[in-house]
Design a protein around this motif. Structure first.
Motif, PDB file in Angstrom:
ATOM      1  N   THR A 117       0.834  -1.191   0.000  1.00  0.00           N
ATOM      2  CA  THR A 117       0.000   0.000   0.000  1.00  0.00           C
ATOM      3  C   THR A 117       0.875   1.249   0.000  1.00  0.00           C
ATOM      4  O   THR A 117       2.053   1.194   0.392  1.00  0.00           O
ATOM      5  N   VAL A 133       5.809   3.268  -1.077  1.00  0.00           N
ATOM      6  CA  VAL A 133       5.000   2.056  -1.229  1.00  0.00           C
ATOM      7  C   VAL A 133       5.649   0.974  -0.377  1.00  0.00           C
ATOM      8  O   VAL A 133       6.832   0.660  -0.557  1.00  0.00           O
ATOM      9  N   PHE A 207      -3.532  -5.355  -8.441  1.00  0.00           N
ATOM     10  CA  PHE A 207      -2.858  -4.113  -8.052  1.00  0.00           C
ATOM     11  C   PHE A 207      -2.310  -4.222  -6.632  1.00  0.00           C
ATOM     12  O   PHE A 207      -3.010  -4.649  -5.714  1.00  0.00           O
ATOM     13  N   SER A 208      -1.061  -3.861  -6.458  1.00  0.00           N
ATOM     14  CA  SER A 208      -0.292  -3.859  -5.201  1.00  0.00           C
ATOM     15  C   SER A 208       0.235  -5.230  -4.817  1.00  0.00           C
ATOM     16  O   SER A 208       0.938  -5.357  -3.812  1.00  0.00           O
ATOM     17  N   THR A 223       6.262  -6.035  -8.407  1.00  0.00           N
ATOM     18  CA  THR A 223       5.102  -5.418  -7.764  1.00  0.00           C
ATOM     19  C   THR A 223       4.190  -4.852  -8.848  1.00  0.00           C
ATOM     20  O   THR A 223       4.661  -4.154  -9.755  1.00  0.00           O
ATOM     21  N   THR A 225       2.240  -2.223  -9.655  1.00  0.00           N
ATOM     22  CA  THR A 225       2.014  -0.850  -9.201  1.00  0.00           C
ATOM     23  C   THR A 225       2.649   0.097 -10.200  1.00  0.00           C
ATOM     24  O   THR A 225       3.149  -0.317 -11.240  1.00  0.00           O
TER      25      THR A 225
END
Length: 359
Positions: A117, A133, A207-208, A223, A225
């Motif tokens: 996150t 992140v 996502f993430s 990742t 992102t």
């Protein structure tokens, strides 16, 4: 504009002070030599990269195409960015999560293994030291990436608090991944292109999500992102394999994914409404004022056990006096630090980030 004026002044004086010009040229060359270079520096130059100083690094602002063309191509096809100037690090140990949560606003403990996150490192006054992140690899391993321009202060901040934390019986240690490079592959062709280089089913990554996988035969941290508003990935790869991986990605895309510089990266993130530290967020701006209240975990609000929590929780309750907002204007693009005035002429704020939108 300052750069253009400086060049014009130098040109006028050249005929009168050649020794001074040689001195300035030598100083410029020395300054360039002091800039750090990523593993892809020569690759950028060979592909027409226009290299500029950025956060102590020599980085490509654009290539042979224009910044606007690069921006549009990333949205339509894809862009490959060298972001190896940013600093990746791992925190490990029994207390890695509670230690990190003492410094950031995210509910790291609530993350599933292999997810991440956006969060913010705060100071005692609630201001933003940096945004980052963070990924919970396991309960005892956290991977995070901090901004290049904030690296020194971030690492000093983390180290000082980690030393105090461990003296009280805590168990956490770190590793700074200077042996790795970071690539960002962004755009609608990111997933189908990268899928050609790995056996991992990328359709199962959301996502993430974070995975340790082989890409083109290299051990990578992957990742899902990015910093463009597009689907994409950030790939941490051993530096000795970075150029070969970049070549493989470009080849597999059959020329549709292009090398893309910092200029387009800035316009892409601005279109997506993403913060840039140093512009939209600084040490005197809280996450609430920066429009990042959503990044404060519910449990973290209830417990209030992060730096500057008293200031931030008060703003959440009463509302901040200033706040970052998005605007679309007509005419010339609004530039950073331009004053904003109301229809009655009252000063109501300033532009923190601005630029031209795509037609």
């Amino acid at each position: 504009m300052r750069g253009l004026l400086a060049c014009a002044t130098l040109a006028r004086r050249a005929a009168f002070a050649p020794a001074r010009v040689r001195h300035l040229a030598g100083a410029a060359e020395a300054a360039e030599a002091e800039l750090k270079k990523t593993a892809l520096y020569d690759f950028h130059v060979a592909h027409g990269g226009k290299m500029v100083p950025f956060a102590g690094w020599s980085m490509p602002i654009q290539y042979r195409d224009s910044i606007m063309d690069s921006t549009v191509n990333c949205r339509a096809n894809g862009g490959l960015f060298d972001v190896a100037h940013m600093c990746g690090l791992s925190l490990r140990g029994r207390d890695a999560i509670p230690f990190l949560e003492s410094l950031v606003i995210a509910d790291v403990a609530a993350l599933r293994d292999g997810t991440g996150t956006l969060t913010v490192f705060t100071n005692e006054k609630g201001g933003a030291i940096d945004d980052s992140v963070v990924t919970k690899v396991t309960d005892q391993h956290i991977y995070l990436v901090v901004n290049a321009g904030c690296r020194d202060k971030d690492l000093a901040h983390i180290e000082a608090h980690m030393e105090a934390f461990n003296k009280k019986g805590g168990d956490v240690k770190w590793h700074i991944h200077d042996e790795r490079s970071l690539l960002a592959l962004q755009g609608p062709l990111a997933a189908p292109t990268l899928q050609l280089l790995t056996k991992e089913d990328l359709s199962k990554m959301y996502f993430s999500d974070f995975k340790l996988i082989d890409i083109n035969g290299y051990s990578c941290f992957l990742t899902r992102t990015g910093y463009t508003g597009e689907d994409g990935f950030e790939i941490s790869v051993p530096s000795e394999n970075a150029v070969d991986l970049a070549k493989a990605i470009l080849e597999k895309s059959e020329g549709k994914v292009r090398l893309t510089g910092l200029g387009a990266r800035d316009s892409l993130r601005l279109e997506a409404g993403l913060c840039l530290y140093g512009n939209d967020m600084e040490q005197h701006i809280t996450p609430v004022e920066a429009g990042l209240s959503w990044a404060i975990g519910k449990r973290r609000k209830a417990e209030g056990d992060f730096l500057g929590a008293d200031v931030i929780l008060k703003q959440l309750q009463e509302g901040p006096k200033i706040r970052r907002v998005g605007m679309i204007t007509q005419g010339p693009p609004a530039r950073s630090h331009s004053e904003l005035v109301s229809s009655s002429g009252e000063s109501i704020g300033e532009v923190t980030s601005g630029g031209s939108a795509r037609a």
